[in-house]
Design a protein around this motif. Structure first.
Motif, PDB file in Angstrom:
ATOM      1  N   GLY A  15     -18.420   6.369   7.041  1.00 22.16           N
ATOM      2  CA  GLY A  15     -17.768   6.900   8.229  1.00 22.16           C
ATOM      3  C   GLY A  15     -16.479   6.149   8.469  1.00 22.16           C
ATOM      4  N   LYS A  16     -15.725   6.562   9.484  1.00 19.28           N
ATOM      5  CA  LYS A  16     -14.426   5.935   9.701  1.00 19.28           C
ATOM      6  C   LYS A  16     -13.994   5.927  11.160  1.00 19.28           C
ATOM      7  N   TYR A  17     -14.915   6.145  12.082  1.00 23.44           N
ATOM      8  CA  TYR A  17     -14.516   6.289  13.474  1.00 23.44           C
ATOM      9  C   TYR A  17     -14.866   5.107  14.372  1.00 23.44           C
TER      10      TYR A  17
ATOM     11  N   GLU B 196      -9.064   6.268  12.306  1.00 25.04           N
ATOM     12  CA  GLU B 196      -9.738   6.532  11.035  1.00 25.04           C
ATOM     13  C   GLU B 196      -9.021   5.936   9.836  1.00 25.04           C
ATOM     14  N   ASN B 197      -7.750   5.602   9.952  1.00 24.58           N
ATOM     15  CA  ASN B 197      -7.008   4.999   8.853  1.00 24.58           C
ATOM     16  C   ASN B 197      -6.887   3.484   8.971  1.00 24.58           C
ATOM     17  N   ALA B 198      -7.458   2.916  10.025  1.00 25.11           N
ATOM     18  CA  ALA B 198      -7.370   1.472  10.243  1.00 25.11           C
ATOM     19  C   ALA B 198      -8.169   0.727   9.189  1.00 25.11           C
ATOM     20  N   SER B 199      -7.656  -0.416   8.775  1.00 22.74           N
ATOM     21  CA  SER B 199      -8.381  -1.228   7.800  1.00 22.74           C
ATOM     22  C   SER B 199      -9.053  -2.429   8.466  1.00 22.74           C
TER      23      SER B 199
ATOM     24  N   ILE C 148     -12.813  -7.459  12.105  1.00 23.79           N
ATOM     25  CA  ILE C 148     -13.562  -7.284  10.855  1.00 23.79           C
ATOM     26  C   ILE C 148     -12.897  -6.214   9.991  1.00 23.79           C
ATOM     27  N   ALA C 149     -13.009  -6.367   8.663  1.00 24.77           N
ATOM     28  CA  ALA C 149     -12.465  -5.365   7.735  1.00 24.77           C
ATOM     29  C   ALA C 149     -13.298  -4.098   7.820  1.00 24.77           C
ATOM     30  N   LEU C 150     -12.640  -2.943   7.964  1.00 24.12           N
ATOM     31  CA  LEU C 150     -13.339  -1.668   8.107  1.00 24.12           C
ATOM     32  C   LEU C 150     -13.459  -0.917   6.802  1.00 24.12           C
ATOM     33  N   LYS C 151     -12.509  -1.065   5.918  1.00 25.70           N
ATOM     34  CA  LYS C 151     -12.535  -0.335   4.657  1.00 25.70           C
ATOM     35  C   LYS C 151     -13.572  -0.967   3.749  1.00 25.70           C
TER      36      LYS C 151
END
Length: 127
Positions: free
Chosen positions: A27-29, A40-43, A50-53
């Motif tokens: 997911g990405k939200y 949604e494009n944040a890393s 914290i790192a999201l990708k």
């Protein structure tokens, strides 16, 4: 831990969110650490840092170069975690007296141009 898709708090050992049914780290939200809504494009989460990708430790460049130079032995597939396909590439190269080595060479090119972007575990390859 929070679901990256819906933001619902989930058990840290859970593989799937009971609210939305998605895999907990897919997911990405939302941030899986603090539950904060994210772009949604944040890393990186703007609240907790914290790192999201989901970027793995395997490099796209290394995998591509292994495919170009050692693709006949399936080394790039072993590097990415695809052991079965790596063994198959060795067998095909031997059975075809080396002609099958084109398979690994072409895959090396495809990795470098971006058509392969995940390893066996589903992690994105690092650029």
């Amino acid at each position: 831990m929070y679901c990256r898709n819906c933001g619902e708090q989930v058990d840290p050992n859970a593989k799937v969110c009971v609210k939305c049914g998605s895999e907990t780290l897919k997911g990405k939200y939302y941030c899986n650490n603090c539950g904060q809504a994210t772009d949604e494009n944040a890393s990186i989460c703007s609240k907790c840092g914290i790192a999201l990708k989901n970027v793995g430790s395997r490099s796209k460049m290394v995998a591509g170069l292994l495919g170009l130079f050692l693709g006949s032995l399936g080394v790039h597939r072993f590097y990415l975690g695809y052991i079965g396909i790596g063994i198959l590439q060795i067998v095909v190269t031997i059975v075809t007296c080396g002609i099958g080595s084109l398979w690994g060479f072409i895959e090396g090119i495809l990795i470098l141009v971006g058509n392969f972007d995940k390893d066996f575990d589903g992690n994105n390859l690092a650029d």
